[in-house]
Each structure stands twice: as structure tokens, then as C-alpha cells.
Design a protein around this motif. Structure first.
Motif, mmCIF file in Angstrom:
data_model
loop_
_atom_site.group_PDB
_atom_site.id
_atom_site.type_symbol
_atom_site.label_atom_id
_atom_site.label_comp_id
_atom_site.label_asym_id
_atom_site.label_seq_id
_atom_site.Cartn_x
_atom_site.Cartn_y
_atom_site.Cartn_z
ATOM 1 N N ARG A 84 -34.040 16.274 29.356
ATOM 2 C CA ARG A 84 -35.270 17.073 29.458
ATOM 3 C C ARG A 84 -36.095 17.022 28.170
ATOM 4 N NH1 ARG A 84 -36.396 22.105 32.080
ATOM 5 N NH2 ARG A 84 -34.802 21.466 33.579
ATOM 6 N N MET A 85 -35.419 17.167 27.015
ATOM 7 C CA MET A 85 -36.121 17.384 25.763
ATOM 8 C C MET A 85 -36.254 16.129 24.899
ATOM 9 S SD MET A 85 -36.831 20.421 26.405
ATOM 10 C CE MET A 85 -37.844 20.528 24.942
ATOM 11 N N GLY A 86 -35.408 15.143 25.116
ATOM 12 C CA GLY A 86 -35.531 13.888 24.384
ATOM 13 C C GLY A 86 -35.603 14.075 22.887
ATOM 14 N N GLU A 87 -36.627 13.491 22.257
ATOM 15 C CA GLU A 87 -36.758 13.499 20.800
ATOM 16 C C GLU A 87 -37.383 14.778 20.244
ATOM 17 O OE1 GLU A 87 -35.471 11.175 18.967
ATOM 18 O OE2 GLU A 87 -34.865 9.961 20.693
ATOM 19 N N ARG A 88 -37.614 15.760 21.107
ATOM 20 C CA ARG A 88 -38.236 17.001 20.612
ATOM 21 C C ARG A 88 -37.375 17.706 19.571
ATOM 22 N NH1 ARG A 88 -39.329 20.954 18.548
ATOM 23 N NH2 ARG A 88 -40.705 22.674 19.164
ATOM 24 N N PHE A 89 -36.044 17.607 19.728
ATOM 25 C CA PHE A 89 -35.122 18.260 18.810
ATOM 26 C C PHE A 89 -34.249 17.251 18.080
ATOM 27 C CE2 PHE A 89 -35.373 21.772 22.104
ATOM 28 C CZ PHE A 89 -36.114 22.632 21.316
ATOM 29 N N SER A 90 -33.730 17.684 16.952
ATOM 30 C CA SER A 90 -32.576 17.029 16.349
ATOM 31 C C SER A 90 -31.344 17.703 16.942
ATOM 32 C CB SER A 90 -32.598 17.210 14.828
ATOM 33 O OG SER A 90 -31.428 16.706 14.245
ATOM 34 N N TYR A 91 -30.396 16.909 17.436
ATOM 35 C CA TYR A 91 -29.226 17.450 18.133
ATOM 36 C C TYR A 91 -27.992 17.322 17.251
ATOM 37 C CZ TYR A 91 -32.383 16.982 22.088
ATOM 38 O OH TYR A 91 -33.471 17.077 22.920
ATOM 39 N N LEU A 92 -27.261 18.431 17.106
ATOM 40 C CA LEU A 92 -26.101 18.465 16.235
ATOM 41 C C LEU A 92 -24.865 18.879 17.028
ATOM 42 C CD1 LEU A 92 -27.731 20.576 13.349
ATOM 43 C CD2 LEU A 92 -28.006 18.129 13.809
ATOM 44 N N GLY A 93 -23.783 18.159 16.824
ATOM 45 C CA GLY A 93 -22.508 18.559 17.400
ATOM 46 C C GLY A 93 -21.891 19.649 16.557
ATOM 47 N N GLY A 94 -21.493 20.768 17.179
ATOM 48 C CA GLY A 94 -21.001 21.889 16.405
ATOM 49 C C GLY A 94 -19.734 22.526 16.928
ATOM 50 N N LEU A 95 -18.947 21.781 17.711
ATOM 51 C CA LEU A 95 -17.651 22.313 18.126
ATOM 52 C C LEU A 95 -16.694 22.311 16.935
ATOM 53 C CD1 LEU A 95 -17.389 20.452 21.523
ATOM 54 C CD2 LEU A 95 -17.516 22.930 21.244
ATOM 55 N N PRO A 96 -15.774 23.270 16.879
ATOM 56 C CA PRO A 96 -14.816 23.284 15.760
ATOM 57 C C PRO A 96 -14.031 21.980 15.676
ATOM 58 C CG PRO A 96 -14.752 25.350 16.962
ATOM 59 C CD PRO A 96 -15.605 24.421 17.765
ATOM 60 N N THR A 97 -13.857 21.490 14.447
ATOM 61 C CA THR A 97 -13.260 20.173 14.178
ATOM 62 C C THR A 97 -14.005 19.120 14.998
ATOM 63 O OG1 THR A 97 -11.158 21.311 13.851
ATOM 64 C CG2 THR A 97 -11.120 18.916 13.829
ATOM 65 N N ALA A 98 -15.266 18.946 14.647
ATOM 66 C CA ALA A 98 -16.199 18.135 15.427
ATOM 67 C C ALA A 98 -15.798 16.670 15.499
ATOM 68 C CB ALA A 98 -17.602 18.256 14.841
ATOM 69 N N GLU A 99 -14.990 16.202 14.548
ATOM 70 C CA GLU A 99 -14.588 14.792 14.567
ATOM 71 C C GLU A 99 -13.895 14.409 15.869
ATOM 72 O OE1 GLU A 99 -15.074 15.640 10.167
ATOM 73 O OE2 GLU A 99 -14.300 16.733 11.911
ATOM 74 N N VAL A 100 -13.167 15.354 16.463
ATOM 75 C CA VAL A 100 -12.437 15.056 17.705
ATOM 76 C C VAL A 100 -13.411 14.726 18.836
ATOM 77 C CG1 VAL A 100 -10.810 16.007 19.398
ATOM 78 C CG2 VAL A 100 -10.515 16.495 16.963
ATOM 79 N N TYR A 101 -14.609 15.271 18.775
ATOM 80 C CA TYR A 101 -15.603 15.089 19.842
ATOM 81 C C TYR A 101 -16.706 14.111 19.449
ATOM 82 C CZ TYR A 101 -13.453 19.598 20.977
ATOM 83 O OH TYR A 101 -12.560 20.595 21.233
ATOM 84 N N ALA A 102 -16.640 13.565 18.246
ATOM 85 C CA ALA A 102 -17.779 12.835 17.688
ATOM 86 C C ALA A 102 -18.184 11.635 18.529
ATOM 87 C CB ALA A 102 -17.464 12.401 16.258
ATOM 88 N N ALA A 103 -17.229 10.829 18.958
ATOM 89 C CA ALA A 103 -17.568 9.625 19.725
ATOM 90 C C ALA A 103 -18.200 9.985 21.070
ATOM 91 C CB ALA A 103 -16.326 8.763 19.930
ATOM 92 N N ALA A 104 -17.661 11.010 21.717
ATOM 93 C CA ALA A 104 -18.216 11.431 23.008
ATOM 94 C C ALA A 104 -19.631 11.964 22.844
ATOM 95 C CB ALA A 104 -17.319 12.490 23.638
ATOM 96 N N TYR A 105 -19.861 12.731 21.798
ATOM 97 C CA TYR A 105 -21.195 13.278 21.572
ATOM 98 C C TYR A 105 -22.187 12.193 21.159
ATOM 99 C CZ TYR A 105 -20.665 18.206 22.479
ATOM 100 O OH TYR A 105 -20.511 19.413 23.108
ATOM 101 N N LYS A 106 -21.728 11.214 20.443
ATOM 102 C CA LYS A 106 -22.616 10.097 20.112
ATOM 103 C C LYS A 106 -23.099 9.421 21.396
ATOM 104 C CE LYS A 106 -22.846 5.597 17.914
ATOM 105 N NZ LYS A 106 -22.074 4.418 17.550
ATOM 106 N N ALA A 107 -22.206 9.239 22.360
ATOM 107 C CA ALA A 107 -22.579 8.622 23.633
ATOM 108 C C ALA A 107 -23.588 9.470 24.399
ATOM 109 C CB ALA A 107 -21.327 8.397 24.487
ATOM 110 N N LEU A 108 -23.608 10.793 24.131
ATOM 111 C CA LEU A 108 -24.556 11.693 24.795
ATOM 112 C C LEU A 108 -25.911 11.740 24.106
ATOM 113 C CD1 LEU A 108 -22.265 14.777 25.520
ATOM 114 C CD2 LEU A 108 -23.263 13.244 27.210
ATOM 115 N N GLY A 109 -26.057 11.003 22.997
ATOM 116 C CA GLY A 109 -27.303 11.052 22.241
ATOM 117 C C GLY A 109 -27.268 12.050 21.103
ATOM 118 N N THR A 110 -26.063 12.474 20.707
ATOM 119 C CA THR A 110 -25.900 13.441 19.614
ATOM 120 C C THR A 110 -24.974 12.836 18.557
ATOM 121 O OG1 THR A 110 -26.119 15.218 21.232
ATOM 122 C CG2 THR A 110 -25.260 15.838 19.078
#
Length: 303
Positions: free
Chosen positions: A182-208
Motif C-alpha cells: 500500500r505505502m511503498g516508498e512513503r516510509f522507511s521500514y524497520l524490523g523491530g522484533l526482539p533479537t531482530a537478526e533471527v528475522y532479518a532475512a525474512a524481513y529483507k524479502a518483505l522489503g524491510t
């Protein structure tokens, strides 16, 4: 720094939330906090968030909050941008945001309002009021009682030009896809789950691709190595570090509620950069757990 300049900074690189230093009596220790920031700044984080969740924002008095932000801004001037945590009830969040702006921070991370449930209309009014009270950039943290939908973010984006970032601490993949599409480049998107490294690759694939690392507080070199490996799709390195450090680290962190902060303070102490005890209602780790963490740290070599 205007909000769009801050957005560009937050759109790449590793972010981190420095611990807040307390002395043995539990009072803020500005001297050791400044030393901590001086130690971390050269490792290359894109921005540091003072008085964030890992910095125990929730336990700071208003005067301590001012001292923390002032120390961070003064220490890191010309080295790395400082964003301040701000949150709580709307008028409190506004007062803290304005204080951070007065002290020279480059923006805020708007933390949840806490306790009471709220409708989407109420959440929109809360975020909009905080954004309207300042001129610098605002990043909203979707976590806890603040769970904005894609529709709500679209309304806020139209009303609040200085709302430039969205940090996810929920982990709802469906919601993240809806927001990104919906929002595309309107925002900068940050991954913020605790111990974010565990989710980093998945979030990168989501555009974050950007996330905040708590481990950076005591293993800054390894945290940067992991970030660069994720960015380069170096799966051999990320898988090795997940197996050797991050997954065993989670086993320790998950032993008690609140250990997401306690384990970081333990790590800082074990590498020779103690930040003092955590404040109640958090509790420090046990000696046995410290020994388990030290074994993981030692296996990664000098930082």
C-alpha cells in the motif's frame, strides 16, 4: 536535519538502541553512558536510538530522560544521528518529543501509549497529535497496544509529512505485506522484533532490509558482520552465526520475561563495558546464565 534526510539515513544500514547506564544505586550515570556511545559510534551503525526499549525508556523519570538525550546528542554530535524514544499518554509523548527536539535529537521513535486499548481512530489521533507537535522526523513503533493497520497508516501519511518511518515489533507477515504494497516508498521500514537478526532475512524479502540490533551493544563487530552478510545474501555466514550464537542466545533470553534487556546488560558487563543493573520491574540474569552467555561471546572472538 529535515525529516526526509532522516528517512534516507534510516533506509539503509544497521540501527541500534544503546543501553542506559545506571550506577550501583540505580541512578543514571552520564559519564559511563557517554563512554559507551564513544565506544559504539565508530562501528558504523547508521543511527542510534537513545532512551529506547533496550535503554529502559519505561523506567526513566522526565529529568533523567532529558539527561540521557542531552548526553547522547552532545557525545555523538558529528558522528552518528540520535533519535530519542518517546511514548506513553498523548500529552506525555508530546512533551517528551518536544524536549528531544529542543535538545537537538534528529527525530523520535514513537513508542506505544501503554495499558489501555484504543480504536484505530484513537491511534490515528494519538500519532497525528505527536507528529503535529514537532518539526523533526517521527518513526512509529507498531507494538503492544499500538497496532496500526495499512488503512490507518495511509491516513497518517496524508496528514503527517514528518511521519517518515514505520517500525514493526509484531511480526504479522500478512500485515507487513499489506503495508508495504500500500505505502511503498512513503516510509522507511524497520524490523523491530526482539533479537531482530533471527528475522532479518525474512524481513529483507518483505522489503524491510533495515533492522535494529540489541546485540550491537556488546558484540558490535559481529552485529555488523551479520548485517552485511544478510545484505549480501551470504547465507553461509548468517546460518553459521545463527547456529553458533543467535539461536543459543534466544534459549537464554527466553528463560524469563524481560530478559530481552537483561541479557544485553549482562553481555555489556561481560565484555568490559558494564551499564549497571536493570531497574525494576526487570531482573538481572543469574550467575549460571551469565556463564552460558560468556561462553557464546568468547566463541566469537575479539570485537
Amino acid at each position: 536535519m529535515n525529516p526526509q534526510e532522516l528517512k534516507q539515513i534510516l533506509s539503509s544500514g544497521l540501527l541500534s538502541f544503546p543501553l542506559t547506564d545506571f550506577d550501583e544505586q540505580g541512578n543514571f550515570n552520564a559519564r559511563t553512558y557517554a563512554d559507551r556511545l564513544d565506544w559504539l559510534a565508530p562501528y558504523g551503525a547508521s543511527a542510534l536510538f537513545a532512551a529506547g526499549g533496550t535503554g529502559e525508556f519505561f523506567s526513566l523519570t522526565p529529568s533523567e530522560y532529558s539527561d540521557v538525550i542531552r548526553t547522547a546528542v552532545d557525545t555523538c554530535r558529528g558522528k552518528v544521528p540520535i533519535l530519542a524514544g518517546a511514548g506513553g499518554p498523548t500529552r506525555t509523548a508530546i512533551a517528551l518529543a518536544q524536549e528531544a527536539e529542543r535538545l537537538g535529537a534528529h527525530g523520535i521513535l514513537l513508542l506505544p501509549h501503554y495499558l489501555t486499548e484504543a480504536s484505530q481512530d484513537g491511534l490515528i489521533a494519538h500519532v497525528e497529535a505527536v507528529c503535529a507537535s514537532v518539526k523533526f522526523g517521527v518513526v512509529v513503533y507498531n507494538r503492544g497496544q499500538c497496532r496500526l493497520t495499512a488503512d490507518s497508516l495511509e491516513k497518517l501519511a496524508a496528514r503527517c509529512p514528518n511521519l517518515i518511518g514505520f517500525k514493526d515489533g509484531i511480526g504479522d507477515i500478512e500485515l507487513m505485506v499489506q503495508i508495504w504494497r500500500r505505502m511503498g516508498e512513503r516510509f522507511s521500514y524497520l524490523g523491530g522484533l526482539p533479537t531482530a537478526e533471527v528475522y532479518a532475512a525474512a524481513y529483507k524479502a518483505l522489503g524491510t532490509p533495515v533492522y535494529s540490533s540489541a546485540v550491537f551493544n556488546f558484540m558490535p563487530k559481529m552485529a555488523m558482520d551479520f548485517y552485511h552478510a544478510v545484505a549480501a545474501d551470504d547465507h553461509a555466514t548468517t546460518n553459521r552465526l545463527l547456529d553458533q550464537f543467535f539461536l543459543p542466545y534466544l534459549d537464554i533470553r527466553n528463560r524469563k520475561a524481560g530478559y530481552a534487556v537483561s541479557i544485553v546488560k549482562a553481555g555489556a558487563r561481560l565484555v568490559g563495558h558494564p551499564a549497571g543493573p536493570v531497574r525494576a520491574p526487570l531482573t538481572d540474569m543469574t550467575a549460571e546464565e551469565d556463564a552460558m552467555l560468556l561462553k557464546l561471546i568468547s566463541a566469537q572472538g575479539a570485537q
